[in-house]
Each structure stands twice: as structure tokens, then as C-alpha cells.
Write a protein that holds these residues in place. Structure first.
Motif, PDB file in Angstrom:
ATOM      1  N   UNK A 203       4.384  -5.898  -1.175  1.00  0.00           N
ATOM      2  CA  UNK A 203       3.040  -5.549  -1.634  1.00  0.00           C
ATOM      3  C   UNK A 203       2.267  -4.899  -0.510  1.00  0.00           C
ATOM      4  N   UNK A 204       0.980  -4.733  -0.736  1.00  0.00           N
ATOM      5  CA  UNK A 204       0.141  -4.163   0.320  1.00  0.00           C
ATOM      6  C   UNK A 204      -1.273  -4.713   0.202  1.00  0.00           C
ATOM      7  N   UNK A 205      -1.999  -4.634   1.300  1.00  0.00           N
ATOM      8  CA  UNK A 205      -3.397  -5.074   1.335  1.00  0.00           C
ATOM      9  C   UNK A 205      -4.268  -3.875   1.655  1.00  0.00           C
ATOM     10  N   UNK A 206      -5.268  -3.644   0.831  1.00  0.00           N
ATOM     11  CA  UNK A 206      -6.200  -2.541   1.039  1.00  0.00           C
ATOM     12  C   UNK A 206      -7.597  -3.122   1.251  1.00  0.00           C
ATOM     13  N   UNK A 207      -8.072  -3.091   2.505  1.00  0.00           N
ATOM     14  CA  UNK A 207      -9.405  -3.575   2.839  1.00  0.00           C
ATOM     15  C   UNK A 207     -10.392  -2.402   2.928  1.00  0.00           C
ATOM     16  N   UNK A 208     -11.646  -2.754   3.145  1.00  0.00           N
ATOM     17  CA  UNK A 208     -12.735  -1.799   3.363  1.00  0.00           C
ATOM     18  C   UNK A 208     -13.032  -0.932   2.141  1.00  0.00           C
TER      19      UNK A 208
END
Length: 412
Positions: free
Chosen positions: A207-212
Motif C-alpha cells: 500500500x502507500x501513505x499520502x500525507x499533506x
């Protein structure tokens, strides 16, 4: 490599598995780095960040919501018409049919709609079952519960299609993690996702994490831990679809109704109440309902299966009716507010249809499972009838449902 070449994609071998516990990095055949693999993974020696976390004020405000603060509607039909045309609920056909929705010729869901996509595995009797799920409104209301619901609903959709959930990937979309309230949302969503994955035995394979994800005007986006779940149907002959099959078939609701409109499409976008708790959800109850449906499908005791989610029971029934151009005749339950019964989004509920000749076996099979279930009505030729009120022919509802988004886009 031949497969990638066929589709004009790049594919290069970048390494190989070796003995031992070390990762070795080479540049032009020269060893330039060597590190223990354990130092690079969580649970090993990789650093774990613990940032400042703070429960947002809205979370405690949401708990104060009282269903009695919302007047019970007098005109259920007009609300149903607005819901079925809501952008969050209306058919997305206008969008996805502009692309290759057939996946070559392997998509088995085009003419046999189901809660999850079914893709044949060539030269076998098996099929992959795929589902992407997340309701960010639920996660905003309660990050732990909302993320657990995202996993559970993906699993429920795969089970409704006749599959067994296998694993998930994810795409975690949040605001600035240096904001303590955003980090609180993120950490609690991870906990909810983890507990649900352990319950359904669906490991997180990546998976991936997308912040901001935020703006200076509107602040952070709703926390959106999107779940992509993979399942498997061992024999495609037992796959299940969501469409009603035959006039006179009985309609049953698996799972327990609640006097609950929390975080529903109805409450948020019809009533205009934006702050409320997450819908009713119990992970153990969810697990039992899904196992009961697996048993029913394996014994060929149901004609259709469709889960209750966005828009509640009314939308679930209407979608099953639209897919077959049949109708339904149901009675609501006097122990619940009518808006909660029809439009509430309490979890762990599935609508199934049952042929009359299999009804006794159906009830016997369900009696072995510790879940609530009730007969709510039957399939009709084309009319929608609720509590003896004629809501019109399914063709009218199909037109509203399938054309709402294209009509709206053409206005603009």
C-alpha cells in the motif's frame, strides 16, 4: 518478460534472493552497501515515529448527536428519489463505460452484476474477486470504527459475490501528520484497519501513505484509508449476483436493523447534519453475518445477495431491482423510525432473495448461525411498494439512478 513485452511495459531484473540476513547493494558490480534486513522493517530495527496526537473537538461533539433532534419525514418517497440521484449513490456507469470495463474479455460482472468485480482466471474454474472500499465520512466521524468498516465492507462485498477474502492493499490519504489532530485520525484508523484485517485473516500485502492532502482554505481532507481487497472464488459456478431473479421470491434481511441514521448519506446530505457518530458497527456481529452468508451460498439457498451500505436498505433493494428490472413489496418495522429503517446505514446487514421452494431449508440453515434475520417482503414484477404505498415502476427509478450523474455534468 514476455508478458510485459506483450503489453509494451518495462520489466528489468534488479536483484536476486540470497542466503543470510543481509541486503547487499551493488553499483557497476562493486559492493557499495550491506545492511541487516531486520534494520529496515517495522517490528525489527526500523525507527518508529511517535508524533504528538490530539483528539479533535468535533469527535466529542459528534457523540452528542441525538436522532430525536431530526424530525421524522412525512414524505418518504421524495427523500428516496433524492437519495437515489445523489452523486455518492447514483450509478457511475457514465464514467466507467468510457474505459475498458471488460478487462479484455475476462470481466464476469458486466451482464451479471455483483457486489465485487469478478475476473476469470483463464484455464481454471476459479476467479479473482476484487473490491475497493472506503466511506471517508465514517472515518472522519470515528477513525477507528470507520477504517474497520472499510475493511469489513470490502470483505462483505466479496462474500456477497461468493468469494473468500484473501488479502488487502491500501491507499491511506490524510492531511499534515504534524497536525496533532490529523495524526490522531491516522493512528486510530491504522488500529481499526489492523483489528479488522486480523479478524478476517486478510494480511496487508502493500500500500502507500499520502500525507499533506489539504488546502489553506478548507484544511485537511476527510481521512480516507481506501481498502483494495482481493478474494477468490474456487468454482465460478457458485458466484453470486445482486439482481433479484423471479417474481414471488422472498426477500430476507440478514443482520439486525438499528434505530440509527448516524453519518448516513440521508443525515449528512438530505438533513444537512454534518457531525454525528459513525454508524452502528460490531466486528464480531459482522464476522458472523458474513460466515452465515458463505454457508447459504455454498448450499445454493439464495438467489441473490447485496449488502446494505450507502443509502441504506432502500438503496440496496432498489439496486437489486434495477439490475433485474423487477420490483419489490416490503413492510417496514414498527419498532424503528421509518427513515432509520430505510435510509440508515447500520453495518453488518445483507439483503438476500430466496426461492419459495428453498425457504424451509434456508431458515434451517440460518438457525445454525447466531445472527438476526427477518423476512421483509417479496420480489414483484416491476412495482415498488413500501407499506402498501405505490412508489411507481422500477423503470422510473432506473432512469433516475442511471442518468443522474450524466444529467448533472451536462448542466455544467
Amino acid at each position: 518478460e514476455n508478458v510485459f513485452a506483450k503489453w509494451d511495459l518495462n520489466c528489468v531484473c534488479i536483484g536476486e534472493v540470497i542466503e543470510g540476513d543481509r541486503l547487499q547493494y551493488f553499483m557497476y558490480d562493486e559492493l557499495v552497501a550491506e545492511v541487516p534486513a531486520e534494520s529496515l522493517v517495522l517490528g525489527g530495527g526500523a525507527p518508529v515515529y511517535t508524533r504528538e496526537s490530539k483528539e479533535p473537538q468535533y469527535f466529542s461533539d459528534a457523540k452528542k448527536f441525538d436522532i430525536n433532534s431530526v424530525d421524522e419525514p412525512q414524505d418518504i418517497k421524495s427523500i428516496a428519489e433524492r437519495l437515489i440521484q445523489s452523486p455518492n449513490i447514483a450509478s457511475k456507469r457514465w464514467v466507467y463505460e468510457q474505459y475498458d470495463s471488460m478487462v479484455g474479455i475476462n470481466n464476469s460482472s458486466t451482464n451479471a452484476p455483483s457486489d465485487a468485480a469478478v475476473v476469470r482466471i483463464k484455464n481454471t474454474d476459479s476467479a479473482l474477486v476484487l473490491k475497493v472500499d472506503c466511506n471517508s465520512r465514517y472515518v472522519f466521524a470515528d477513525p477507528y470504527t470507520g477504517a474497520a468498516i472499510a475493511v469489513s465492507e470490502a470483505s462483505r462485498n466479496i462474500v456477497c459475490t461468493g468469494g473468500d477474502p484473501c488479502a488487502i492493499t491500501n491507499c491511506l490519504n490524510f492531511g499534515n501528520p504534524y497536525n496533532p489532530e490529523v495524526y490522531w485520525q491516522f493512528s486510530n484508523a491504522i488500529k481499526g484497519m489492523g483489528d479488522a484485517c486480523r479478524k478476517f485473516n486478510t494480511p496487508v500485502t502493500g500500500g502507500n501513505v499520502s500525507f499533506y492532502n489539504q488546502s489553506s482554505d478548507d484544511g485537511p481532507v476527510f481521512p480516507t484509508p481506501t481498502i483494495g481487497m482481493l478474494g477468490l472464488i474456487q468454482n465460478i459456478k457458485i458466484r453470486m449476483t445482486l439482481d433479484f431473479k423471479k417474481k414471488g421470491d422472498s426477500i430476507y434481511l440478514l443482520g439486525e436493523s438499528q434505530n440509527d441514521i448516524n453519518s448516513s448519506e440521508y443525515l449528512a446530505n438530505i438533513c444537512g447534519v454534518k457531525i454525528s457518530p459513525a454508524p452502528h458497527f460490531d466486528l464480531e456481529e459482522e464476522f458472523k453475518v458474513q460466515n452465515a452468508l458463505k454457508d447459504l451460498i455454498s448450499k445454493n439457498l439464495v438467489q441473490s445477495a447485496h449488502d446494505c451500505s450507502d443509502g441504506g436498505l432502500f438503496v440496496t433493494l432498489t439496486e437489486s431491482a434495477i439490475a433485474s428490472e423487477k420490483g419489490f413489496d416490503i413492510s417496514t418495522d414498527e419498532f424503528f423510525r421509518k427513515d432509520a429503517y430505510l435510509f440508515g446505514e447500520a453495518q453488518s446487514r445483507i439483503v438476500v432473495s430466496v426461492a419459495p421452494e428453498k425457504e424451509d431449508d434456508f431458515i434451517d440453515a440460518l438457525s445454525a448461525h447466531e445472527i438476526d434475520f427477518s423476512r421483509i417482503g417479496e420480489v414483484t414484477a416491476s412495482k415498488i411498494i413500501i407499506d402498501e404505498e405505490d412508489f411507481g415502476d422500477i423503470s422510473l427509478w432506473k432512469s433516475k439512478f442511471e442518468n443522474a450523474i450524466s444529467n448533472e455534468l451536462q448542466k455544467n
